[in-house]
Design an enzyme around this catalytic site. Structure first.
Site, PDB file in Angstrom:
ATOM      1  N   ARG A   1       0.849  -1.191   0.000  1.00 51.49           N
ATOM      2  CA  ARG A   1       0.000   0.000   0.000  1.00 51.49           C
ATOM      3  C   ARG A   1       0.887   1.244   0.000  1.00 51.49           C
ATOM      4  O   ARG A   1       1.548   1.549   0.994  1.00 51.49           O
ATOM      5  CB  ARG A   1      -0.937   0.019   1.212  1.00 51.49           C
ATOM      6  CG  ARG A   1      -1.809   1.275   1.251  1.00 51.49           C
ATOM      7  CD  ARG A   1      -3.033   1.150   2.143  1.00 51.49           C
ATOM      8  NE  ARG A   1      -2.717   1.056   3.559  1.00 51.49           N
ATOM      9  CZ  ARG A   1      -3.645   1.108   4.527  1.00 51.49           C
ATOM     10  NH1 ARG A   1      -4.924   1.259   4.208  1.00 51.49           N
ATOM     11  NH2 ARG A   1      -3.296   0.998   5.787  1.00 51.49           N
TER      12      ARG A   1
ATOM     13  N   ASP B   1      -4.025   2.636  14.060  1.00 54.46           N
ATOM     14  CA  ASP B   1      -3.208   3.279  13.034  1.00 54.46           C
ATOM     15  C   ASP B   1      -3.733   4.686  12.831  1.00 54.46           C
ATOM     16  O   ASP B   1      -4.562   5.179  13.606  1.00 54.46           O
ATOM     17  CB  ASP B   1      -3.171   2.453  11.749  1.00 54.46           C
ATOM     18  CG  ASP B   1      -4.505   2.415  11.014  1.00 54.46           C
ATOM     19  OD1 ASP B   1      -5.469   3.091  11.443  1.00 54.46           O
ATOM     20  OD2 ASP B   1      -4.584   1.697  10.000  1.00 54.46           O
TER      21      ASP B   1
END
Length: 533
Positions: free
Chosen positions: A164, A444
């Site tokens: 990603r 996160d």
């Protein structure tokens, strides 16, 4: 550091091994992408402001009338590569060396190595991450943990690797072209592709990516053109690069068909990026007093707007021959409390049972300890490699379904927890760590974003706690200060706590809502690097 490429400059602290990553071939591709697509990237990111202004003025969202023919059309995406047909459980995490090895060995079908929400974009993290992934692809990666006296190596059957890159909104300040910072996402994409496509082909795999933070199908078109340019430049067969797009913005939820269509030669699926989706929903409607959300803990996937989004994603993907990936289970094992650990595992089990029985083709976990639980549910409900043949023609989702406010209350506990999570995460992020266990969940950037946008929204609209108190500036100020003091006394180990407090306080108490926490925080990272140099 300079290259024989007109206008390209690298001004960064030295990282061991960077010359093997920042090669002439790699940087030529970066420069080529930037020369052709930088202006469009900036224009598309800027175009999000117009959507925000419309919503701020009381407007709403709906499926686009100008793309009705795409939604009605009978088309499918390109066939899925063999090693991505079965994705029943994927694990995600940052790109540090030990994490890469452990994740590839976790017993999942795939591992998404993350340069985005679970990784602080220090220059060292970016370069070392590329080195780690290159070594992982080559199967030469190893790590010695001197503190534990333990060696880490890849097992015989590592997971399939996906990467990603950063979102379109993030710049990479250390690399400039004609004085302008390049796209962090384009840089991450190009470096990984250049250094790994040949080795991946030898191993009957390919360069696979997760594309984040997309807000419009024209952003998907931009990525399609970037990918096609990169393949052509490197002499690769069209379709060598394959991508999965995270549907983690409310605007993208109305354009799933269009996103698949724009990327149809390269895309293999969509993913329910649930935490970013909740953050984006709050952010886009944050200035609206009629769109205030309850405590984060009340906003689960069984709420109507989230369940509708999940079912629509399944129906849309399967109609087009693409994978419909479920969302992240953020729970982690709780070794010190058997009852709490059982409760956490039960939540994961119920979540994965819902996803598998609804028709998702796979799911995410944040910790290896959750892999067996998720696998068991998908093995039970999905005997084949995937469920793409399950079309879900019974599902009908309207704009009202996607925009229906979740039910629930706002509590003092929820308010204080938002403060603590936001601060602890931001302190760790500023210290170079982007994936942090807090209150037995793996947090996160997305979950920290939920925390700070909720606090801003509640304060600005003077939301009411369940005990009747109004969350005005005075109440918010008092609770912020109390939680700051508590953290100073209990979490002094956070390397950048005072800077985190300064930034978090400014964002929560600002007159206007910042688009991303990480863009302001990245400016602080750059200052740290200058000071260290």
């Amino acid at each position: 550091m300079t290259h024989n490429i007109a206008g390209l400059r690298i001004d960064a602290p030295h990282v061991a091994g960077q010359d093997s990553i920042l090669t002439d071939e790699a940087m030529a591709l970066v420069a080529g992408i930037e020369q052709r697509f930088a202006a469009r990237r900036r224009d598309l990111v800027k175009a999000r402001d117009a959507v925000q202004a419309k919503l701020d003025a009381g407007g709403t969202l709906d499926f686009l009338p100008e793309t009705a023919d795409i939604r009605a059309g009978d088309w499918t995406v390109a066939p899925t590569p063999d090693d991505l047909r079965d994705r029943r459980v994927e694990i995600t995490g940052p790109v540090d060396r030990k994490m890469v090895i452990n994740a590839l060995n976790a017993g999942t079908k795939c591992f998404m190595a993350d340069f985005e929400d679970s990784s602080t974009p220090t220059w060292a993290n970016q370069i070392e991450g590329q080195i780690n992934l290159r070594d992982a692809v080559a199967r030469t990666i190893s790590f010695h943990d001197a503190a534990k006296g333990k060696d880490y190596r890849l097992g015989e059957t590592p997971a399939v690797l996906l990467v990603r890159p950063r979102g379109l909104h993030m710049d990479e300040a250390h690399v400039t072209l004609d004085g302008q910072p390049v796209s962090g996402g384009f840089l991450d994409f190009a470096l990984y592709l250049v250094h790994n496509h040949a080795e991946l082909k030898k191993r009957d795999s390919g360069p696979y990516f997760y594309l984040p933070k997309m807000e419009h199908h024209l952003e998907a078109r931009l990525w399609e053109e970037v990918i096609t340019f990169a393949e052509t430049t490197l002499g690769l067969t069209r379709g060598t690069v394959r991508v999965t797009v995270l549907i983690e913005t409310i605007t993208a939820a109305f354009q799933m068909d269009e996103i698949l269509y724009e990327l149809k030669d390269h895309i293999v699926g969509l993913n329910c990026g649930r935490w970013d989706y909740i953050f984006n929903f709050i952010k886009r409607f944050a200035r609206r007093g009629d769109m205030v959300l309850p405590d984060r803990d009340a906003v689960g996937m069984t709420q109507h707007f989230l369940r509708s989004y999940s079912l629509l994603l399944i129906k849309t993907c399967h109609r087009r021959g693409a994978h419909a990936m479920g969302g992240m289970a953020a729970q982690i094992p709780i070794k010190t409390d058997e009852a709490a650990n059982k409760a956490a595992f039960d939540k994961v089990r119920a979540d994965k049972e819902r996803e598998a029985s609804d028709g998702h083709d796979g799911t995410w976990v944040a910790h290896p300890g959750l892999v067996p639980v998720a696998l068991a549910e998908f093995d039970k409900h999905m005997p084949n490699a995937n469920q793409i043949a399950t079309r879900r023609a019974d599902v009908s989702v309207t704009a009202d379904d996607l925009l229906k406010l979740p039910t629930g209350t706002i509590t003092e506990t929820g308010l204080r927890r938002n403060i603590t999570i936001g601060l602890m995460y931001l302190g760790a992020w500023l210290g170079g760590t982007g994936c942090v266990p807090i209150f037995n969940l793996m947090e996160d950037a997305a979950t920290a974003e939920i925390s700070r946008t909720q606090l801003w929204q509640w304060r600005v609209h003077r939301a009411q706690l369940d005990d009747g108190r109004v969350i005005d500036d005075g109440l918010m100020r008092r609770m912020l200060d109390e939680e700051y003091d508590a953290l100073r006394n209990s979490a002094g180990h956070l390397p950048r706590l005072e800077d985190a407090i300064t930034l978090f306080d400014r964002l929560v108490m600002a007159d206007d809502l910042a688009e991303f926490l990480t863009t302001d925080a990245y400016a602080m990272i750059l200052e740290y690097e200058k000071t260290a140099a």
